[in-house]
Structures are given as C-alpha cells and as structure tokens.
Design a protein around this motif. Structure first.
Motif, PDB file in Angstrom:
ATOM      1  N   ASN A 185       0.808  -1.217   0.000  1.00  0.00           N
ATOM      2  CA  ASN A 185       0.000   0.000   0.000  1.00  0.00           C
ATOM      3  C   ASN A 185       0.844   1.270   0.000  1.00  0.00           C
ATOM      4  OD1 ASN A 185      -2.518  -1.383   0.125  1.00  0.00           O
ATOM      5  ND2 ASN A 185      -2.176  -1.750   2.299  1.00  0.00           N
ATOM      6  N   LYS A 186       2.149   1.115  -0.167  1.00  0.00           N
ATOM      7  CA  LYS A 186       3.037   2.269  -0.119  1.00  0.00           C
ATOM      8  C   LYS A 186       3.980   2.277  -1.316  1.00  0.00           C
ATOM      9  CE  LYS A 186       2.958   2.483   4.952  1.00  0.00           C
ATOM     10  NZ  LYS A 186       3.768   2.462   6.194  1.00  0.00           N
ATOM     11  N   PRO A 187       3.429   2.439  -2.516  1.00  0.00           N
ATOM     12  CA  PRO A 187       4.276   2.415  -3.708  1.00  0.00           C
ATOM     13  C   PRO A 187       4.979   3.747  -3.939  1.00  0.00           C
ATOM     14  CG  PRO A 187       2.019   2.828  -4.347  1.00  0.00           C
ATOM     15  CD  PRO A 187       1.995   2.587  -2.852  1.00  0.00           C
ATOM     16  N   LEU A 188       6.000   3.708  -4.767  1.00  0.00           N
ATOM     17  CA  LEU A 188       6.569   4.927  -5.320  1.00  0.00           C
ATOM     18  C   LEU A 188       5.629   5.448  -6.387  1.00  0.00           C
ATOM     19  CD1 LEU A 188      10.235   3.649  -5.752  1.00  0.00           C
ATOM     20  CD2 LEU A 188       9.458   5.303  -4.043  1.00  0.00           C
ATOM     21  N   ARG A 189       5.583   6.771  -6.547  1.00  0.00           N
ATOM     22  CA  ARG A 189       4.750   7.369  -7.591  1.00  0.00           C
ATOM     23  C   ARG A 189       5.607   8.290  -8.451  1.00  0.00           C
ATOM     24  NH1 ARG A 189       1.075  10.832  -5.991  1.00  0.00           N
ATOM     25  NH2 ARG A 189       1.931  11.270  -3.915  1.00  0.00           N
ATOM     26  N   GLY A 190       4.959   8.902  -9.430  1.00  0.00           N
ATOM     27  CA  GLY A 190       5.672   9.875 -10.240  1.00  0.00           C
ATOM     28  C   GLY A 190       5.985   9.377 -11.633  1.00  0.00           C
ATOM     29  N   LYS A 191       7.171   9.772 -12.147  1.00  0.00           N
ATOM     30  CA  LYS A 191       7.567   9.432 -13.504  1.00  0.00           C
ATOM     31  C   LYS A 191       8.969   8.828 -13.500  1.00  0.00           C
ATOM     32  CE  LYS A 191       4.844  13.144 -15.633  1.00  0.00           C
ATOM     33  NZ  LYS A 191       4.865  14.333 -16.535  1.00  0.00           N
ATOM     34  N   ILE A 192       9.249   8.095 -14.557  1.00  0.00           N
ATOM     35  CA  ILE A 192      10.563   7.486 -14.695  1.00  0.00           C
ATOM     36  C   ILE A 192      11.453   8.432 -15.496  1.00  0.00           C
ATOM     37  CG2 ILE A 192      11.865   5.551 -15.646  1.00  0.00           C
ATOM     38  CD1 ILE A 192       9.505   3.773 -15.099  1.00  0.00           C
ATOM     39  N   ASN A 216       4.609  -0.460  -8.574  1.00  0.00           N
ATOM     40  CA  ASN A 216       4.623   0.935  -8.151  1.00  0.00           C
ATOM     41  C   ASN A 216       3.559   1.684  -8.955  1.00  0.00           C
ATOM     42  OD1 ASN A 216       6.865   1.425  -6.114  1.00  0.00           O
ATOM     43  ND2 ASN A 216       7.958   0.254  -7.674  1.00  0.00           N
ATOM     44  N   ASP A 217       3.447   2.972  -8.746  1.00  0.00           N
ATOM     45  CA  ASP A 217       2.336   3.734  -9.335  1.00  0.00           C
ATOM     46  C   ASP A 217       2.857   4.822 -10.274  1.00  0.00           C
ATOM     47  OD1 ASP A 217       0.027   5.031  -9.944  1.00  0.00           O
ATOM     48  OD2 ASP A 217      -0.442   5.677  -7.906  1.00  0.00           O
ATOM     49  N   PHE A 218       2.963   4.454 -11.553  1.00  0.00           N
ATOM     50  CA  PHE A 218       3.323   5.422 -12.586  1.00  0.00           C
ATOM     51  C   PHE A 218       2.124   5.666 -13.489  1.00  0.00           C
ATOM     52  CE2 PHE A 218       7.379   3.016 -11.793  1.00  0.00           C
ATOM     53  CZ  PHE A 218       7.921   3.978 -10.948  1.00  0.00           C
ATOM     54  N   GLN A 219       0.962   5.751 -12.870  1.00  0.00           N
ATOM     55  CA  GLN A 219      -0.328   5.817 -13.552  1.00  0.00           C
ATOM     56  C   GLN A 219      -0.344   6.907 -14.618  1.00  0.00           C
ATOM     57  OE1 GLN A 219      -3.172   3.634 -14.212  1.00  0.00           O
ATOM     58  NE2 GLN A 219      -2.505   3.271 -12.104  1.00  0.00           N
ATOM     59  N   GLY A 220      -0.697   6.504 -15.851  1.00  0.00           N
ATOM     60  CA  GLY A 220      -0.870   7.456 -16.933  1.00  0.00           C
ATOM     61  C   GLY A 220       0.398   7.858 -17.652  1.00  0.00           C
ATOM     62  N   THR A 221       1.555   7.350 -17.224  1.00  0.00           N
ATOM     63  CA  THR A 221       2.804   7.695 -17.900  1.00  0.00           C
ATOM     64  C   THR A 221       3.089   6.702 -19.022  1.00  0.00           C
ATOM     65  OG1 THR A 221       4.113   6.408 -16.324  1.00  0.00           O
ATOM     66  CG2 THR A 221       3.758   8.724 -15.826  1.00  0.00           C
ATOM     67  N   LEU A 222       4.036   7.047 -19.873  1.00  0.00           N
ATOM     68  CA  LEU A 222       4.367   6.221 -21.027  1.00  0.00           C
ATOM     69  C   LEU A 222       5.552   5.322 -20.720  1.00  0.00           C
ATOM     70  CD1 LEU A 222       4.088   8.908 -23.864  1.00  0.00           C
ATOM     71  CD2 LEU A 222       2.322   7.311 -23.076  1.00  0.00           C
ATOM     72  N   LEU A 223       5.579   4.183 -21.371  1.00  0.00           N
ATOM     73  CA  LEU A 223       6.717   3.280 -21.261  1.00  0.00           C
ATOM     74  C   LEU A 223       7.957   3.974 -21.812  1.00  0.00           C
ATOM     75  CD1 LEU A 223       7.780   0.343 -20.740  1.00  0.00           C
ATOM     76  CD2 LEU A 223       7.228  -0.116 -23.139  1.00  0.00           C
ATOM     77  N   PRO A 224       9.067   4.011 -21.055  1.00  0.00           N
ATOM     78  CA  PRO A 224      10.283   4.661 -21.556  1.00  0.00           C
ATOM     79  C   PRO A 224      10.773   4.013 -22.851  1.00  0.00           C
ATOM     80  CG  PRO A 224      10.478   4.176 -19.215  1.00  0.00           C
ATOM     81  CD  PRO A 224       9.247   3.481 -19.694  1.00  0.00           C
TER      82      PRO A 224
END
Length: 412
Positions: free
Chosen positions: A92-99, A117-125
């Motif tokens: 319940n404690k993921p990292l968020r944000g962008k890569i 983790n939570d990179f919701q809505g971001t694109l695959l690098p």
C-alpha cells in the motif's frame, strides 16, 4: 518462482559479478551512475521515505549501499535496480511519479524491477539504444499507458520480460518481440491485445521461450497454420491463455507445441466440444486447467486418454464449470494427484471407494454435480486440506472430523 530463480542465476554469474554484501568491497559506485540515480529519484514521489538512503552527502555517497541497488564488486558499475513494491515492504506504499530518462544512463544494468509501483498514466520509456545488457525487466502493474511497440525492440539480451497488467491501448502487432530472440519468460497478461493477430507466432520465433503468459488479453480465435508442428524446436513448458475469447481452434495450436508442456491453463475461454486426447501424450504434464468453458463429453473417457502418458506426472487437474458427464472415475492411476476440481459439471453415480487410495490429495472439489451415495472414509486422506462436496454454493470443510459429522449420505 521464475523471477527468484533468475535472480539466483544473476547473483552467481561471474560475468555480472554481483556483490552479495552490497558495498562491502573497496570499489564504490561510479560517480556518473550515482548522479543518474539521483536524477531518477527526483522524478519519483517517495511518500514513505523508501529511498531515504539515496543521497549526495558524504555518508550516503556510495550508491552501492543504497536500497534496491547492487553493483559489480569488480568494477563498481550498478548492475541491479530492484524497487518492486514487496521489496519496499508494503503493497500500500508504492513509489509514484515518472521514470526519469537518466535511468537509461545505467548502461551496465542487467536487472530492473519496478513492478507494482504507481506510474499511472505515464508512457513506457523508450529503451532504444540503451541498456543493451539488460536481461531481466519487470514493469508489471505500474500503470503504463499508450503504445507498446518500438520501445523495447533493441533490448536484445533480455531473458525475462514482464509488462503484465498495464493500460497499453495501442497494441496492433508484436513484431518487435522478434528482436528479443533470447526470451525465456514473457508475460503480457492484462493488456488489450485484441487487435493483435500475430501472437500465435511468438513461440515459433523464440526457441528458448519456456514461460508464456497471455492471461486476460482479449485474444480472439486463431486458426494456426497446418504445418506449424514442423517449425523450429520448442522449449515451452508453461502456457497461460486463460480468460480470453479463444475457441476450440486453439487446441490445434497447443498440439503443435509438442509434448514439452508442463503447465497448461486455458480456463475461462469459449472452448467447446470434447477435450482432445492429445493431452495424454504430454508426459511431463503437471497442471491442466480447462475450467470455465463449455466442454462436453465423458469424463471417464477423457481420463482414459489422459492416462496414456501423464498419469505419473499430473498433480493438478481443473475441469470445473463445464458440461462433462458420466460417473466420477477412478483416479488412483494418477499417483501424484494433489488437486482435483470437477465442480459444476453433470457427473452422476456414487463416490468411488478407490478415492481413499489417493493419499497425497490436498484439494478435492466435486460440488455442483449429481453424485449420490456414501462418502469414503475421510480419515484415509492424510493430506486433505480442502473438501467441497455440497451444491453449487460450495461448502468448504477443513476439519475432517467435522466432515464426518455431516453423515454418510449426500445428494445434489
């Protein structure tokens, strides 16, 4: 289990040279790689301080001692980045944000796991031209969206790729996979591949592939080429195509995979007709899951076919929620059987007394049929942990003494 095995392989590989006691050697991490990691951290939202050990101050300058990092004890290069959620300690404690694209500067990475983790809505690098030494990549369940095509095609050293349960919306072909010729494990489960017609060629183009997972991918009916059995050598042992829209034509393709299969999961598709007899030729078959389809025919007849070669290897048989009929057959020839699910069919007759000879049986589910008669002596099942015998509602009995208290006559 596969990822654990792969991790062990990396740790003992003299080429990769992982430091089992991270940071204990004389060589510290490379300064440019430390900075790349710090730039990567800047793109993350670390609400719970998972990366508190990552820093630029003197006490934290050796990135080989940072959480989730492993380095080569020979060169100091960062070779592993593992920040998947269970490694961080709390689902319940993921990292968020962008890569941050600085991650691509870690050119000696061969293991990368950011799963759950939570990179919701971001694109695959876009990894093209980068991370050419990467052998293990796990971006499962991180919330990536957009296209899935060209971004990974140059990762030619990959042995394991897991992109399962993301939100890719524009996947029209899997041609890019042909560039990853050393793949052993591929998991694209939970992504929409309904427009992809070439998925059937994945196995043909990857002779080292042993694990293929395409669960819940919206896969449609296939008609494999008639000469597919004559293609290149096949190593596939684990096949999961469950919860798709596949018709019985998929059986022809499964047959073309020869007898190397160990675990087969075709549950919750649109399979109809009788179960093919060729499963009996899979002499290494450990698990067969065909539950939740519309399969018909006689269960005793199918069991005869299955016993041709698989009777000594089969441990798990799941045939629940079909339309199989006939009596509950004698399963004692399957000496290794541990789990048997035949609930929700049209089986009738009495409960075979020979079931008491299945001393290794752990789970038995025969609920939702028309069986009558007496239960066998349940004390003869020393390993039994779960028993379901009553109606569609599935009454689960864990205590064998309690089970005996229900009496010895039961009907549906």
């Amino acid at each position: 289990m596969m990822s654990s095995f792969f991790l062990f392989f990396l740790l003992v590989d003299p080429v990769s040279g992982f430091n089992l006691g991270v940071g204990d050697g004389q060589i510290q991490c490379i300064g440019s790689e430390r900075q790349a990691l710090l730039n990567f951290k800047q793109g993350l939202i670390d609400d719970y301080g998972h990366l508190s050990s990552w820093g630029s101050e003197e006490a934290k300058r050796d990135c080989c001692k940072w959480r989730g990092i492993q380095c080569s004890f020979q060169t100091g290069h960062v070779t592993m980045l593992d920040l998947h959620v269970s490694e961080l300690g709390d689902s319940n404690k993921p990292l968020r944000g962008k890569i941050n694209h600085s991650l691509l500067e870690l050119q000696h990475l061969n293991y990368l796991d950011l799963s759950c983790n939570d990179f919701q809505g971001t694109l695959l690098p876009n990894f093209n031209g980068s991370l050419s030494k990467l052998r293990y990549l796990n971006f499962s369940n991180v919330g990536f969206t957009g296209t899935l095509s060209y971004q990974l095609r140059n990762l030619s050293s990959l042995h394991s790729l897991d992109l399962s349960y993301n939100n890719f919306t524009k996947v029209e072909n899997l041609e890019w996979l042909s560039h990853l010729s050393y793949l052993e494990t591929l998991d694209l489960s939970g992504n929409s591949l309904g427009k992809v017609s070439d998925w059937v060629h994945i196995v043909k183009n990857h002779p080292y592939l042993t694990n293929l997972h395409l669960r819940s991918c919206d896969l449609a009916t296939i008609i494999p080429p008639s000469n597919s059995r004559a293609n290149s050598p096949i190593s596939l042992s684990v096949l999961d195509l469950s919860s798709n829209n596949l018709s019985s034509s998929v059986f022809q393709w499964v047959f073309s995979l020869n007898s190397s299969l160990v675990h087969v999961n075709l549950s919750y598709n649109q399979l109809e007709g009788t179960i093919p007899s060729f499963f009996g030729n899979f002499c290494r078959l450990h698990t067969l899951d065909l539950a939740g389809n519309n399969l018909t025919g006689s269960l005793p007849v199918f069991l005869e076919h299955l016993s041709v070669c698989a009777e000594s290897s089969l441990e798990i048989l799941r045939l629940g929620m079909n339309q199989l009929h006939g009596s509950l057959p004698d399963f004692t020839r399957f000496s290794s059987l541990k789990e048997l699910f035949v609930y929700g069919n049209q089986l009738n007759g009495s409960f075979p007394e020979t079931f008491s000879q299945l001393s290794g049986l752990v789970v038995l589910d025969v609920a939702g049929n028309q069986l009558t008669g007496s239960l066998p002596d349940l004390t003869m099942f020393p390993s039994l942990k779960k028993l379901c015998i009553f109606g569609i509602g599935f009454m689960v009995v864990w205590d064998l003494d309690l089970a005996l208290a229900f009496g010895d006559f039961w009907a549906f």
